[in-house]
Design an enzyme around this catalytic site. Structure first.
Site, PDB file in Angstrom:
ATOM      1  N   SER A  34       0.836  -1.193   0.000  1.00  0.00           N
ATOM      2  CA  SER A  34       0.000   0.000   0.000  1.00  0.00           C
ATOM      3  C   SER A  34       0.882   1.259   0.000  1.00  0.00           C
ATOM      4  O   SER A  34       1.794   1.390  -0.809  1.00  0.00           O
ATOM      5  CB  SER A  34      -0.946  -0.044   1.206  1.00  0.00           C
ATOM      6  OG  SER A  34      -1.925   0.962   1.120  1.00  0.00           O
ATOM      7  N   HIS A  72      -1.883  -0.821  -4.691  1.00  0.00           N
ATOM      8  CA  HIS A  72      -3.316  -0.790  -4.985  1.00  0.00           C
ATOM      9  C   HIS A  72      -3.804   0.649  -4.912  1.00  0.00           C
ATOM     10  O   HIS A  72      -3.084   1.566  -4.500  1.00  0.00           O
ATOM     11  CB  HIS A  72      -4.106  -1.699  -4.030  1.00  0.00           C
ATOM     12  CG  HIS A  72      -4.089  -1.272  -2.595  1.00  0.00           C
ATOM     13  ND1 HIS A  72      -4.753  -1.955  -1.610  1.00  0.00           N
ATOM     14  CD2 HIS A  72      -3.464  -0.235  -1.961  1.00  0.00           C
ATOM     15  CE1 HIS A  72      -4.566  -1.356  -0.448  1.00  0.00           C
ATOM     16  NE2 HIS A  72      -3.781  -0.304  -0.635  1.00  0.00           N
TER      17      HIS A  72
END
Length: 671
Positions: free
Chosen positions: A90, A113
């Protein structure tokens, strides 16, 4: 060891190098052991290192904190080498892109993501949240593009599918995220124990099998920020927990609205309004009460004469209790009205009254139990009353504290704890004549100057014990709140004068490497005592300052005279005298600096005989005091004590002080 709220550590190495560990969540939204940008950026900026090795083992966290950490690393002059020891997922994968070189252990993981978050509201609010997520994604795509040399559009497309894209070390190297795959580290074995990877869909469906699959056989190395095994690990709230909390809040809201309408039972004309209030989750019980009054007032004729607005009885009683406490504590300017029902009440009496007003019986309870219940009963107003009394005392003391900085410094605002730029533009000079062919000449756009200012947090915690309440010890919290309010105001004053005192009174070092007051800046007068002649010379210095491009005179005029306390009387005489007080003999010479200064400021915080002149801070700001989000007053927070038998109060003040420009001031060292 890193502190509880700073789970990263900095280790000094040889040859002016440091090693930084980010082992944990990013931002303060996941648990109490997250790496926050506010602390990280401040500590990083203080490092004077030539080389930084950043070791990452993090599942990600806050996008805004991650972006701030990434930008701080890119901004630092040191060479940054990133080592991905375990997991960079992330926003942690974006932080890794700040490295000049990025290495990754062969058994580590890398994940990208799209940013995500929670949103509650109507369709418009949901669409606004989606737009915000798109802006975050765009900012992240730029960072990934800068780190890999690829186009930002490629990463926008990658994140647009809504999936978690996991990479092994070899896959991350092939995709351009890392420069080199290094030898496997046993540290990666702590991933399952350290982080709750079920926040990501891939592991939410397969845990614990999926987590076990990424666990190497080697024994785990100690995690420098991991709690001892005896302490439970903090985890993010699960979806069922979030739903339960929202349901609890919604139930309380509906009960409050029903209670408001129950006061008007039998009024069928309010049935439709009641249904609308219950269906709109944004309508609070207080707002529903206002809507009822507005509905009842429809079609009514205005009443001629005096109209009295009636407050909610609970609010009135709470305000009366606060007033009574502050009056008994002797807070400046606060007196209890004769009709105040709490006039003369002790703290224990107010605690008992608050409990009984909430429907809780105090019969058979000892004094300590009454106070304990007054804090813990959910509907008791006692904690709110104490907090309001302390907050108002804090604000009153802060406002009444004398300060001088606001008279010659500019007041500004910053939106966060990052360094914020203040720009000064150059000028184009005079317009040029057309050439012999009647053509216009191109004008070069001048360079500007930049200064920065950064807010920081100061504060303290005080405790109010139940014993102090039983003993009616007002000085234990009202007196301390009074002192904290004055301390908050005094802290800004001291910070401003500490800045001015740097470099032997010549002020802080500016971006050009020279002190605020410097001969090259043209703002230091020939040393001499405070007199008409020295002040006139400083006036000429300020008026002679040119703009950044050197094209025109700024013609700045002094408005404030800042002197040590011992020169205050002399300064006021010089500023107001009709004739030059320094003229010897019988000839009277007009005072050429009479009324030059709109404000003469004397302070014991200046020593020696040096003095300063400042232009109006609205015209030519020299020193700025910036407050977080423009909040100029200190803030009070209350927390039910766990390690203290009572309640804890935290007072914080978020501000920063910086010198912006040398042109609007002059200095004389005196004699």
């Amino acid at each position: 060891m890193p502190s509880k709220h700073n789970p990263f550590s900095i280790k000094a190495l040889a040859n002016n190098a440091v090693e930084i560990f980010i082992y944990g969540d990013i931002g303060d939204s996941w648990d109490d052991e997250s790496t926050t940008a506010a602390r990280f950026v401040k500590d990083l900026a203080a490092l004077e290192a030539d080389a930084i090795t950043l070791r990452i083992n993090s599942p990600g966290g806050s996008v805004t904190d991650g972006l701030a950490i990434y930008n701080a690393l890119k901004r630092h002059p040191a060479t940054v080498t990133v080592e991905i020891d375990g997991i960079a997922a992330s926003i942690a994968s974006l932080i890794a892109m700040a490295g000049d070189t990025v290495n990754m252990a062969s058994n580590a993981l890398y994940m990208i993501h799209a940013p995500w978050g929670f949103s509650i509201g109507n369709a418009n609010e949901m669409r606004d949240m989606a737009d915000t997520m798109d802006k975050f994604a765009s900012a992240m795509a730029e960072a990934y593009a800068d780190g890999t040399g690829k186009e930002a559009s490629e990463f926008m497309a990658l994140m647009s599918d809504g999936k978690d894209h996991w990479y092994t070390a070899a896959e991350a190297e092939a995709a351009g995220y890392v420069n080199q795959v290094t030898e496997a580290l046993p540290i990666a074995a702590s991933i399952e124990k350290t982080f709750d990877l079920t926040r990501f869909p891939k592991f939410a469906k397969q845990a614990p099998a999926a987590a076990a699959a990424i666990k190497p056989e080697e024994p785990a190395m100690p995690d420098p920020v991991k709690k001892p095994a005896a302490e439970p690990q903090a985890t993010a709230p699960t979806e069922p927990e979030i739903r339960a909390k929202l349901q609890q809040e919604e139930t309380a809201r509906r009960e409050g609205i029903n209670a408001k309408f129950d006061l008007f039972k039998g009024r069928e004309d309010l049935a439709e309004l009641k249904a609308a209030c219950l269906d709109d989750f944004k309508v609070t019980a207080e707002q529903a009460g206002e809507k009822i009054l507005a509905k009842l007032a429809e079609g009514s004729e205005p009443i001629q004469g005096r109209v009295t607005v009636v407050e909610d009885e609970r609010d009135v009683k709470r305000a009366a209790a606060v007033e009574a406490i502050m009056a008994r504590a002797g807070v400046n300017g606060i007196k209890a009205d004769r009709n105040n029902p709490y006039r003369g009440y002790k703290l224990l009496d107010i605690a008992k009254d608050s409990l009984e007003a909430s429907g809780s019986s105090t019969r058979g309870l000892d004094q300590m139990k009454i106070v304990a219940n007054a804090f813990t009963q959910g509907t008791s107003d006692f904690p709110v009353i104490l907090e309001d009394a302390m907050h108002k005392t804090l604000q009153t003391s802060y406002a009444s504290a004398s300060d001088t900085w606001s008279r010659f410094c500019a007041t500004g605002s910053v939106s966060d704890f990052r360094a914020h730029s203040r720009y000064r533009l150059g000028s184009l000079g005079n317009l040029d004549s057309l050439n012999e062919h009647g053509e216009y000449k191109y004008k070069a756009i001048p360079d500007g100057e930049k200064a920065t200012i950064q807010a920081d947090t100061v504060g303290n915690i005080i405790s109010l014990t139940r014993k102090a309440i039983v003993n009616d010890d007002l000085s234990a919290f009202i007196g301390l709140a009074n002192m904290l309010g004055r301390a908050a105001a005094r802290t800004i004053e001291a910070t401003v004068y500490a800045l001015l005192a740097e470099n032997s009174g010549k002020g802080p070092t500016m971006d050009d490497g020279k002190s605020l007051f410097h001969a090259d800046h043209g703002n230091i007068g020939t040393a001499g005592g405070l007199s008409v002649a020295t002040l006139e010379a400083m006036r000429v210095l300020m008026a002679s300052q040119k703009d950044i491009s050197g094209n025109d005179f700024l013609d700045l005029r002094p408005a404030n005279l800042l002197v040590p306390m011992g020169l205050g009387g002399t300064a006021r005489v010089i500023n107001s005298a009709e004739y030059d007080p320094d003229t010897s003999g019988k000839m009277q010479r007009p005072n050429m600096v009479r009324g030059l200064f709109s404000d003469v400021i004397d302070t014991p915080r200046l020593s020696g005989t040096g003095f300063y002149t400042f232009a109006s801070p609205t015209e030519a700001p020299v020193i700025e005091v910036a407050f977080l989000d423009g909040n100029q007053e200190p803030y009070l927070e209350m927390q039910e004590g766990f390690d203290v038998d009572g309640t804890k109060y935290k007072v914080r003040h978020d501000f920063g002080v910086a010198a912006l420009d040398y042109r609007g001031a002059a200095y004389n060292a005196g004699q």
